[in-house]
Design a protein around this motif. Structure first.
Motif, PDB file in Angstrom:
ATOM      1  N   GLU A   1     -30.029 -34.769  -8.413  1.00  0.00           N
ATOM      2  CA  GLU A   1     -31.252 -35.494  -8.774  1.00  0.00           C
ATOM      3  C   GLU A   1     -31.855 -34.902 -10.046  1.00  0.00           C
ATOM      4  O   GLU A   1     -32.301 -35.623 -10.938  1.00  0.00           O
ATOM      5  N   LEU A   2     -31.903 -33.592 -10.103  1.00  0.00           N
ATOM      6  CA  LEU A   2     -32.377 -32.876 -11.288  1.00  0.00           C
ATOM      7  C   LEU A   2     -31.312 -31.857 -11.659  1.00  0.00           C
ATOM      8  O   LEU A   2     -30.938 -31.033 -10.830  1.00  0.00           O
ATOM      9  N   ASN A   3     -30.816 -31.934 -12.880  1.00  0.00           N
ATOM     10  CA  ASN A   3     -29.813 -30.943 -13.270  1.00  0.00           C
ATOM     11  C   ASN A   3     -30.040 -30.521 -14.709  1.00  0.00           C
ATOM     12  O   ASN A   3     -30.722 -31.202 -15.470  1.00  0.00           O
ATOM     13  N   ALA A   4     -29.459 -29.388 -15.043  1.00  0.00           N
ATOM     14  CA  ALA A   4     -29.659 -28.823 -16.380  1.00  0.00           C
ATOM     15  C   ALA A   4     -28.339 -28.679 -17.125  1.00  0.00           C
ATOM     16  O   ALA A   4     -28.198 -27.832 -17.998  1.00  0.00           O
ATOM     17  N   THR A   5     -27.351 -29.531 -16.794  1.00  0.00           N
ATOM     18  CA  THR A   5     -26.057 -29.413 -17.453  1.00  0.00           C
ATOM     19  C   THR A   5     -26.112 -29.751 -18.937  1.00  0.00           C
ATOM     20  O   THR A   5     -25.186 -29.436 -19.678  1.00  0.00           O
ATOM     21  N   SER A   6     -27.201 -30.385 -19.380  1.00  0.00           N
ATOM     22  CA  SER A   6     -27.330 -30.675 -20.811  1.00  0.00           C
ATOM     23  C   SER A   6     -27.375 -29.389 -21.639  1.00  0.00           C
ATOM     24  O   SER A   6     -27.080 -29.403 -22.835  1.00  0.00           O
ATOM     25  N   LEU A   7     -27.735 -28.256 -21.006  1.00  0.00           N
ATOM     26  CA  LEU A   7     -27.729 -26.977 -21.713  1.00  0.00           C
ATOM     27  C   LEU A   7     -26.320 -26.604 -22.155  1.00  0.00           C
ATOM     28  O   LEU A   7     -26.132 -25.904 -23.148  1.00  0.00           O
ATOM     29  N   LEU A   8     -25.319 -27.064 -21.405  1.00  0.00           N
ATOM     30  CA  LEU A   8     -23.930 -26.793 -21.746  1.00  0.00           C
ATOM     31  C   LEU A   8     -23.293 -27.964 -22.484  1.00  0.00           C
ATOM     32  O   LEU A   8     -22.581 -27.779 -23.467  1.00  0.00           O
ATOM     33  N   PHE A   9     -23.566 -29.177 -22.025  1.00  0.00           N
ATOM     34  CA  PHE A   9     -22.920 -30.352 -22.588  1.00  0.00           C
ATOM     35  C   PHE A   9     -23.665 -30.934 -23.790  1.00  0.00           C
ATOM     36  O   PHE A   9     -23.107 -31.738 -24.536  1.00  0.00           O
TER      37      PHE A   9
ATOM     38  N   LEU B   1     -14.460 -26.993 -21.759  1.00  0.00           N
ATOM     39  CA  LEU B   1     -13.938 -27.180 -20.412  1.00  0.00           C
ATOM     40  C   LEU B   1     -12.732 -28.118 -20.388  1.00  0.00           C
ATOM     41  O   LEU B   1     -12.036 -28.190 -19.381  1.00  0.00           O
ATOM     42  N   ARG B   2     -12.529 -28.867 -21.468  1.00  0.00           N
ATOM     43  CA  ARG B   2     -11.469 -29.864 -21.559  1.00  0.00           C
ATOM     44  C   ARG B   2     -11.574 -30.878 -20.420  1.00  0.00           C
ATOM     45  O   ARG B   2     -10.588 -31.223 -19.770  1.00  0.00           O
ATOM     46  N   THR B   3     -12.776 -31.346 -20.188  1.00  0.00           N
ATOM     47  CA  THR B   3     -13.010 -32.302 -19.115  1.00  0.00           C
ATOM     48  C   THR B   3     -13.809 -33.490 -19.626  1.00  0.00           C
ATOM     49  O   THR B   3     -14.582 -33.371 -20.574  1.00  0.00           O
ATOM     50  N   ASP B   4     -13.630 -34.640 -18.985  1.00  0.00           N
ATOM     51  CA  ASP B   4     -14.482 -35.789 -19.224  1.00  0.00           C
ATOM     52  C   ASP B   4     -15.688 -35.715 -18.288  1.00  0.00           C
ATOM     53  O   ASP B   4     -15.613 -35.107 -17.217  1.00  0.00           O
ATOM     54  N   TYR B   5     -16.785 -36.371 -18.673  1.00  0.00           N
ATOM     55  CA  TYR B   5     -17.990 -36.353 -17.854  1.00  0.00           C
ATOM     56  C   TYR B   5     -18.906 -37.487 -18.284  1.00  0.00           C
ATOM     57  O   TYR B   5     -18.687 -38.125 -19.323  1.00  0.00           O
ATOM     58  N   ILE B   6     -19.907 -37.761 -17.465  1.00  0.00           N
ATOM     59  CA  ILE B   6     -20.959 -38.713 -17.803  1.00  0.00           C
ATOM     60  C   ILE B   6     -22.241 -37.926 -18.034  1.00  0.00           C
ATOM     61  O   ILE B   6     -22.550 -37.009 -17.262  1.00  0.00           O
ATOM     62  N   ASP B   7     -22.972 -38.259 -19.065  1.00  0.00           N
ATOM     63  CA  ASP B   7     -24.221 -37.552 -19.327  1.00  0.00           C
ATOM     64  C   ASP B   7     -25.177 -37.666 -18.141  1.00  0.00           C
ATOM     65  O   ASP B   7     -25.272 -38.721 -17.501  1.00  0.00           O
ATOM     66  N   ALA B   8     -25.880 -36.586 -17.868  1.00  0.00           N
ATOM     67  CA  ALA B   8     -26.801 -36.544 -16.736  1.00  0.00           C
ATOM     68  C   ALA B   8     -28.005 -37.443 -16.990  1.00  0.00           C
ATOM     69  O   ALA B   8     -28.495 -37.527 -18.115  1.00  0.00           O
ATOM     70  N   PRO B   9     -28.491 -38.133 -15.954  1.00  0.00           N
ATOM     71  CA  PRO B   9     -29.691 -38.962 -16.116  1.00  0.00           C
ATOM     72  C   PRO B   9     -30.906 -38.117 -16.481  1.00  0.00           C
ATOM     73  O   PRO B   9     -31.013 -36.950 -16.096  1.00  0.00           O
ATOM     74  N   GLU B  10     -31.810 -38.705 -17.223  1.00  0.00           N
ATOM     75  CA  GLU B  10     -33.026 -38.005 -17.628  1.00  0.00           C
ATOM     76  C   GLU B  10     -34.023 -37.925 -16.471  1.00  0.00           C
ATOM     77  O   GLU B  10     -34.787 -36.969 -16.354  1.00  0.00           O
TER      78      GLU B  10
ATOM     79  N   GLY C   1     -34.777 -40.692 -10.541  1.00  0.00           N
ATOM     80  CA  GLY C   1     -34.738 -41.995  -9.885  1.00  0.00           C
ATOM     81  C   GLY C   1     -33.379 -42.661  -9.941  1.00  0.00           C
ATOM     82  O   GLY C   1     -33.000 -43.396  -9.017  1.00  0.00           O
ATOM     83  N   GLU C   2     -32.627 -42.412 -11.010  1.00  0.00           N
ATOM     84  CA  GLU C   2     -31.316 -43.046 -11.142  1.00  0.00           C
ATOM     85  C   GLU C   2     -30.372 -42.569 -10.055  1.00  0.00           C
ATOM     86  O   GLU C   2     -29.617 -43.357  -9.484  1.00  0.00           O
ATOM     87  N   ARG C   3     -30.388 -41.277  -9.771  1.00  0.00           N
ATOM     88  CA  ARG C   3     -29.521 -40.760  -8.710  1.00  0.00           C
ATOM     89  C   ARG C   3     -30.058 -41.153  -7.348  1.00  0.00           C
ATOM     90  O   ARG C   3     -29.304 -41.535  -6.439  1.00  0.00           O
ATOM     91  N   LEU C   4     -31.371 -41.121  -7.181  1.00  0.00           N
ATOM     92  CA  LEU C   4     -31.965 -41.458  -5.893  1.00  0.00           C
ATOM     93  C   LEU C   4     -31.704 -42.912  -5.513  1.00  0.00           C
ATOM     94  O   LEU C   4     -31.695 -43.261  -4.327  1.00  0.00           O
ATOM     95  N   ALA C   5     -31.499 -43.766  -6.510  1.00  0.00           N
ATOM     96  CA  ALA C   5     -31.258 -45.179  -6.238  1.00  0.00           C
ATOM     97  C   ALA C   5     -29.815 -45.459  -5.824  1.00  0.00           C
ATOM     98  O   ALA C   5     -29.496 -46.573  -5.397  1.00  0.00           O
ATOM     99  N   MET C   6     -28.951 -44.474  -5.916  1.00  0.00           N
ATOM    100  CA  MET C   6     -27.546 -44.676  -5.582  1.00  0.00           C
ATOM    101  C   MET C   6     -27.355 -44.718  -4.065  1.00  0.00           C
ATOM    102  O   MET C   6     -27.763 -43.797  -3.357  1.00  0.00           O
ATOM    103  N   THR C   7     -26.727 -45.757  -3.586  1.00  0.00           N
ATOM    104  CA  THR C   7     -26.400 -45.876  -2.170  1.00  0.00           C
ATOM    105  C   THR C   7     -25.033 -45.246  -1.920  1.00  0.00           C
ATOM    106  O   THR C   7     -24.248 -45.050  -2.859  1.00  0.00           O
ATOM    107  N   PRO C   8     -24.707 -44.935  -0.654  1.00  0.00           N
ATOM    108  CA  PRO C   8     -23.356 -44.422  -0.366  1.00  0.00           C
ATOM    109  C   PRO C   8     -22.266 -45.377  -0.847  1.00  0.00           C
ATOM    110  O   PRO C   8     -21.228 -44.938  -1.353  1.00  0.00           O
TER     111      PRO C   8
END
Length: 382
Positions: free
Chosen positions: A159-167, A203-212, A215-222
């Motif tokens: 829901e809240l992440n700080a991966t933008s510090l790396l990515f 990291l040689r990995t693909d990824y999707i940028d984290a939501p700002e 609410g975007e993650r909270l709106a995700m259903t299973p």
């Protein structure tokens, strides 16, 4: 058999990055790169054949495609299909994620794709409560997997992440745009995914940028989460998807257990954390009846396997113990969390342990299959 592949693109940075990636991923390819057309022409005047020449369309138009020396001509273009079809070459999109670009190149060369969707494993790094080092473990797991030649997608669903510090800061609406396309315009998924899935070179990995916003993650259903993961898996571009969710006990979290091939359940030697894990296991008891084989209980920040608190989770002890790195208390740059030889070695052993346990060795490194060298790791945890 070694394949001779030539890259011919005037943009130096693009050419260097693509050449480096192809050399890392395709041990059986001999890569030559040219950024000047004159140098390319001199190379093609020499002896020997070329299995594939990948380059700018303007350059390929001036190449003798009927010389018999070039097996496949592949044009890198911004928007395939806009020009009249050419019988001599195939077009692929120039600007897309590196794994997607490699997949397109292999397909254009008539090589078998990276495998079926069944060959892609989904591993979720989970915990019943926060503060156990999920993201650190997840990123290090990605690093060790890519070092073994696996094509990896890192999916942070906190829901809240700080991966933008790396990515770095990218497209904060990327996840919501992909989810919207899934629900309303599925035919646009491939194009949009190629645009929004970025590549992290360290990291040689693909990824999707984290939501700002959370609410975007909270709106995700299973169901929507499973569909997103299924789309990534069905792309056939990845051998492994590493999911890094937030902690919790919701139906959404339990749904990750259904979607994942392995759930790496992190704990620490802390009475509250262990009790929360025990309670969550009881809460999910019915759902876990036939899925317990997916769970691997791993203790992070361990002390050589010597537990202070009582272990009441499945098994007589954790399946694996990761070391405590005291120096990380003062880390001010996220990249340093990937630079501990002791922790890297332990994660490497964890990766091998999970791959070999319960038949998961089907997740094979492409370097293993191709006979390339694999890096050997020795665990240094005390």
């Amino acid at each position: 058999m070694i394949k001779r592949v030539i890259l011919a693109v005037s943009q130096r940075e693009y050419t260097a990055k693509l050449a480096e990636y192809l050399r890392e991923e395709e041990a059986g390819w001999e890569i030559a790169a040219f950024t000047h057309e004159g140098a390319l022409r001199r190379e093609l005047q020499g002896d020997g054949t070329v299995d594939a020449l990948i380059g700018e369309r303007e350059w390929l138009e001036r190449i003798d495609a009927n010389s018999g020396k070039i097996g496949k001509l592949i044009a890198l273009v911004e928007d395939p299909g806009q020009e009249k079809e050419n019988e001599h070459w195939m077009e692929i999109m120039q600007y897309q994620s590196l794994p997607a670009l490699l997949y397109a190149i292999r397909k254009a060369m008539g090589m078998e794709g990276p495998g079926s969707s069944e060959g892609c494993q989904v591993w979720t790094v989970f915990s019943a409560s926060g503060g156990v080092g999920k993201t650190t473990v997840g990123l290090n797991l990605v690093r060790q997997a890519t070092d073994r030649g696996l094509r990896v997608f890192y999916l942070n669903l906190e829901e809240l992440n700080a991966t933008s510090l790396l990515f770095g800061k990218g497209e904060p609406d990327g996840l919501s745009r992909l989810l919207y396309a899934l629900q309303t315009r599925p035919e646009q998924w491939e194009v949009l995914a190629a645009e929004l899935c970025r590549h992290q070179s360290q990291l040689r990995t693909d990824y999707i940028d984290a939501p700002e916003h959370p609410g975007e993650r909270l709106a995700m259903t299973p169901e929507l989460t499973a569909e997103l993961i299924g789309k990534l898996r069905d792309s056939r571009r990845y051998d492994l998807i590493v999911i890094d969710p937030d902690s919790g006990a919701s139906a959404w979290h339990r749904g990750l257990l259904d979607t994942s091939d392995k759930l790496i359940w992190l704990t620490i030697d802390d009475a509250q954390n262990l009790l929360k894990a025990e309670k969550l296991l009881r809460y999910w008891k019915e759902a876990l009846k036939e899925k317990a084989y997916k769970l691997k209980f791993v203790m992070n920040k361990g002390n050589g396997g010597r537990l202070v608190n009582r272990w009441a989770l499945p098994g007589t002890s954790p399946a694996f113990v990761l070391p405590y790195i005291a120096q990380w208390k003062t880390v001010d740059q996220p990249g340093r969390l990937l630079a501990s030889p002791v922790f890297s070695g332990a994660i490497a052993e964890l990766l091998d342990f999970i791959r070999s346990e319960d038949g998961s060795a089907s997740l094979r490194s492409r370097k293993e299959e191709g006979g390339g060298d694999m890096r050997s790791y020795t665990r240094g945890a005390g």
